[in-house]
Design an enzyme around this catalytic site. Structure first.
Site, short mmCIF file in Angstrom:
data_model
loop_
_atom_site.label_atom_id
_atom_site.label_comp_id
_atom_site.label_asym_id
_atom_site.label_seq_id
_atom_site.Cartn_x
_atom_site.Cartn_y
_atom_site.Cartn_z
N TYR A 1 -62.54 13.22 -22.73
CA TYR A 1 -61.33 12.44 -22.47
C TYR A 1 -60.48 12.42 -23.74
O TYR A 1 -60.89 11.85 -24.75
CB TYR A 1 -61.77 11.03 -22.08
N SER B 1 -51.81 2.73 -9.26
CA SER B 1 -52.22 3.10 -10.62
C SER B 1 -52.28 4.62 -10.83
O SER B 1 -52.74 5.08 -11.88
CB SER B 1 -53.59 2.50 -10.95
N PRO C 1 -49.27 6.49 1.55
CA PRO C 1 -50.20 5.38 1.37
C PRO C 1 -50.14 4.87 -0.06
O PRO C 1 -50.02 5.66 -1.00
CB PRO C 1 -51.58 5.99 1.68
N PHE D 1 -59.50 -0.39 -13.17
CA PHE D 1 -60.21 -1.26 -12.22
C PHE D 1 -59.39 -2.47 -11.73
O PHE D 1 -59.31 -2.70 -10.52
CB PHE D 1 -61.51 -1.71 -12.92
N GLY E 1 -53.31 0.58 -5.28
CA GLY E 1 -52.92 -0.32 -6.37
C GLY E 1 -51.72 0.20 -7.13
O GLY E 1 -51.18 -0.48 -7.99
C1 LIG Z 1 -54.05 3.65 -17.64
C2 LIG Z 1 -54.81 4.30 -16.53
C3 LIG Z 1 -56.19 4.40 -16.60
C4 LIG Z 1 -56.89 5.05 -15.57
N1 LIG Z 1 -58.25 5.13 -15.65
C5 LIG Z 1 -58.93 5.76 -14.67
C6 LIG Z 1 -60.35 5.87 -14.73
O1 LIG Z 1 -61.01 5.40 -15.65
N2 LIG Z 1 -60.97 6.52 -13.72
C7 LIG Z 1 -60.27 7.02 -12.67
O2 LIG Z 1 -60.89 7.58 -11.79
N3 LIG Z 1 -58.94 6.94 -12.61
C8 LIG Z 1 -58.26 6.31 -13.56
N4 LIG Z 1 -56.89 6.22 -13.49
C9 LIG Z 1 -56.17 6.83 -12.36
C10 LIG Z 1 -56.02 5.90 -11.14
O3 LIG Z 1 -56.32 4.58 -11.47
C11 LIG Z 1 -56.92 6.40 -10.04
O4 LIG Z 1 -56.37 7.59 -9.57
C12 LIG Z 1 -57.12 5.42 -8.89
O5 LIG Z 1 -58.16 5.92 -8.10
C13 LIG Z 1 -55.92 5.21 -8.02
O6 LIG Z 1 -56.20 4.12 -7.16
P1 LIG Z 1 -55.02 3.23 -6.57
O7 LIG Z 1 -55.60 2.26 -5.61
O8 LIG Z 1 -54.21 2.65 -7.64
O9 LIG Z 1 -54.21 4.32 -5.76
P2 LIG Z 1 -52.66 4.65 -5.79
O10 LIG Z 1 -52.22 4.91 -7.18
O11 LIG Z 1 -51.92 3.61 -5.05
O12 LIG Z 1 -52.64 6.01 -4.96
C14 LIG Z 1 -53.18 7.17 -5.49
C15 LIG Z 1 -53.19 8.25 -4.42
O13 LIG Z 1 -54.07 7.88 -3.38
C16 LIG Z 1 -53.39 7.76 -2.14
N5 LIG Z 1 -53.96 6.59 -1.46
C17 LIG Z 1 -54.11 5.34 -1.92
N6 LIG Z 1 -54.71 4.57 -1.00
C18 LIG Z 1 -54.96 5.35 0.07
C19 LIG Z 1 -55.54 5.14 1.35
N7 LIG Z 1 -56.02 3.96 1.72
N8 LIG Z 1 -55.60 6.19 2.20
C20 LIG Z 1 -55.15 7.42 1.85
N9 LIG Z 1 -54.58 7.67 0.66
C21 LIG Z 1 -54.49 6.65 -0.21
C22 LIG Z 1 -51.94 7.58 -2.51
O14 LIG Z 1 -51.08 8.02 -1.48
C23 LIG Z 1 -51.85 8.46 -3.73
O15 LIG Z 1 -51.72 9.79 -3.35
C24 LIG Z 1 -56.18 5.58 -14.48
C25 LIG Z 1 -54.79 5.44 -14.41
C26 LIG Z 1 -54.11 4.81 -15.43
C27 LIG Z 1 -52.63 4.68 -15.34
#
Ligand SMILES: Cc1cc2nc3c(=O)[nH]c(=O)nc-3n(C[C@H](O)[C@H](O)[C@H](O)COP(=O)(O)OP(=O)(O)OC[C@H]3O[C@@H](n4cnc5c(N)ncnc54)[C@H](O)[C@@H]3O)c2cc1C
Length: 552
Positions: free
Chosen positions: A472, A137, A132, A203, A135
């Site tokens: 952090y 990220s 899955p 975000f 975004g």
């Molecule tokens: C510069 C930077 C800053 C960040 N700051 C924060 C912060 O302040 N707080 C924070 O919590 N995190 C932060 N993160 C980490 C990241 O943004 C989080 O982990 C975020 O929740 C991931 O969301 P995403 O939609 O991008 O998921 P993805 O990166 O696309 O996926 C992350 C994981 O979730 C799974 N996944 C995604 N969507 C689904 C779905 N619908 N069903 C089942 N599994 C799914 C994917 O398979 C993967 O294992 C940061 C990352 C970076 C690079």
């Protein structure tokens, strides 16, 4: 949401610059011992990337097309490369080097829950792997397929599931599709007078499903809670069928299935929607800046706020190193700014007795009715003064609020100059805060010295709870002469992570496990805990079709 750069954070054309921040280049040059000039390194050209041909059997391709429609099945090279990894420092370094490893064979974009189920069915029948993608990220290696995966790999991009479906006004619960990115979610809620209040630094480029799958935390979690608190119900497509956790405020029905899905990183299924707690838009929002004579004084003040009856939205305090970095990122000051800041320095040194080299910058957020905010500001003001702190008004807080989503771009700025810059975050009980902080700073400094590099590490408290807080850490260093940036980064990162677990802190407060943190999980949750997770993953997905290799 359009995809991020294949080699870095955010969209093509948007980057971090030091040119409008006159103190930044001299600051970085001083603390890292390098010259900040034009970029010296660049990612390999996209045309030169060795993107392997997709391993997509015709029959699977046609079943996927039948499931979601021709235009939503992509074998485009850029699409596949963008979906191959997230945005951990390792991901960025490898992508920039053109070291792609196991790129997904196909990207599919289902537009409805039954299409997600059809994709799952197709993958199970064809013995394919599903990853899955929200975004993209991820910062913990949660998106990359194992290098030796021989089965077809399907990246399931949830981006078309981007709507708020309904709001139960009486319960303040919103049913939301899982692929919605932060900004679109808040925009749809705001139009109806609500806010979710989940604002991670990522975000603009992360989604509700990704937040749930990684147990994410936003910068206003002190008021709204983490995503684990906000998620009351959910729906997930799994190999045995549709999993439904109904939105019940509290229940006593065995171990929580909802909690098992939270943090499951795609290993249990594909989350299609969630029911989340929302609140009425607050009448007033303000983030105030404060200064404390030392980080220790700032931490003590945050603890006192957590212990008091105050309910604030943000508690943040930076150590001296991060405070100096923050001051160095100020944009070109006006004459008035300069006079004011000179006057402030004099006042701090002469009248309040601060040593400006040690002082700690803090932000505290207030939200709610005018009366609530006024009351809380007063109560917090008393606590701050009791710790020899000083309010510096709403200007710095407003600035912090505006630029909070720009900081992820700094890693690319540093990589463009051959420098590693990354973060490690943790949480612990209040009583362990100072010992963990001291141990991590000492361990990182030792690692820099052992590697023979000039490094910089800084820290802030970013989230407070009744019983503890999140620290952090951000660190940066150029490689040693002839040293390999990735190998040396591994040394520093590992030392920091090991110091967390050795000192009673968690491996990660909100960045998840993925592959980056997996090797420490046994020390975090004990071996029986790891066995439980393995049994759970194997029980629901015996064929290891769902994002294999993550967490355990
Ligand atoms: C510069 C930077 C800053 C960040 N700051 C924060 C912060 O302040 N707080 C924070 O919590 N995190 C932060 N993160 C980490 C990241 O943004 C989080 O982990 C975020 O929740 C991931 O969301 P995403 O939609 O991008 O998921 P993805 O990166 O696309 O996926 C992350 C994981 O979730 C799974 N996944 C995604 N969507 C689904 C779905 N619908 N069903 C089942 N599994 C799914 C994917 O398979 C993967 O294992 C940061 C990352 C970076 C690079």
């Amino acid at each position: 949401m359009s995809a991020m750069k294949w080699w870095g954070w955010g969209h093509e054309g948007v980057e971090f610059t030091h040119e409008d921040k006159p103190d930044l280049a001299p600051f970085i040059e001083r603390v890292l011992g390098i010259r900040i000039g034009p970029r010296t390194e660049a990612p390999v050209r996209f045309e030169d990337l060795p993107v392997p041909e997709p391993n997509l059997p015709d029959e699977l391709a046609s079943t996927l097309r039948a499931a979601v429609g021709d235009e939503y099945v992509s074998v485009n090279r850029l699409d596949r490369v963008v979906h191959a990894r997230g945005k951990s420092l390792r991901d960025l370094i490898l992508q920039r080097r053109g070291d792609l490893r196991r790129v997904p064979d196909v990207v599919v974009r289902p537009g409805a829950e039954d299409e997600v189920s059809a994709v799952m069915q197709a993958a199970l029948e064809a013995d394919a792997v599903l990853i899955p993608f929200g975004g993209g990220s991820s910062i913990s290696g949660s998106l990359e397929a194992p290098a030796d995966e021989t089965r077809p790999v399907i990246s399931v991009d949830l981006g078309r599931l981007d709507r708020v479906l309904e709001i139960d006004a009486a319960s303040r619960l919103a049913r939301v599709q899982a692929g919605v990115p932060g900004p679109q979610l808040e925009k749809q809620l705001e139009a109806r007078g609500y806010v979710l209040g989940h604002f991670p630094d990522s975000f603009p480029h992360s989604t509700l499903g990704g937040w749930i799958a990684t147990r994410s935390s936003g910068m206003q979690s002190d008021r709204y809670g983490d995503i684990a608190d906000l998620t009351k119900g959910l729906r997930m497509v799994t190999p045995p069928g549709m999993l439904v956790a109904r939105p019940i405020p509290a229940t006593s029905t065995g171990p929580s299935v909802r909690q098992m899905v939270l943090g499951s990183e795609g290993r249990l299924g594909i989350i299609t929607e969630a029911t989340v707690e929302v609140r009425r838009l607050p009448e007033k929002r303000v983030i105030l800046g404060y200064l404390f004579p030392t980080f220790a004084a700032g931490l003590a003040a945050m603890r006192a706020i957590a212990e008091s009856e105050c309910s604030v939205s943000v508690t943040r305090v930076s150590d001296a190193h991060e405070t100096q970095f923050s001051f160095a990122t100020r944009k070109r000051p006006t004459v008035l700014d300069k006079l004011q800041s000179r006057a402030l320095r004099t006042y701090l040194q002469r009248r309040v007795g601060y040593d400006v080299e040690h002082m700690a910058l803090s932000f505290i957020g207030f939200e709610g009715s005018e009366a609530h905010v006024a009351r809380e500001r007063k109560a917090v003001g008393r606590i701050v003064r009791a710790h020899n702190g000083l309010c510096i008004g709403s200007g710095p807080g407003a600035l912090y609020d505006q630029k909070k989503f720009d900081t992820p771009y700094i890693r690319d700025f540093l990589l463009d100059r051959g420098v590693a810059g990354d973060v490690s975050e943790t949480a612990m009980p209040w009583s362990r805060l100072q010992p963990v902080y001291d141990a991590v700073i000492a361990a990182a400094e030792r690692a820099f010295a052992d590697l023979g590099v000039q490094g910089y590490i800084m820290c802030h408290l970013s989230h407070s709870y009744h019983a503890g807080a999140c620290l952090y850490f951000t660190f940066a260093f150029p490689p040693s002469p002839g040293g390999d940036l990735l190998a040396e980064y591994d040394v520093v990162k590992s030392v920091i992570q090991q110091t967390f677990v050795d000192n009673g802190a968690t491996l990660s407060h909100h960045h998840a496990v993925g592959t980056e943190h997996a090797r420490w999980l046994g020390q975090e949750i004990s071996e029986p805990g790891v066995q439980m997770l393995k049994a759970l993953f194997e029980g629901i997905d015996p064929g290891r079709h769902l994002n294999p290799g993550k967490i355990v």
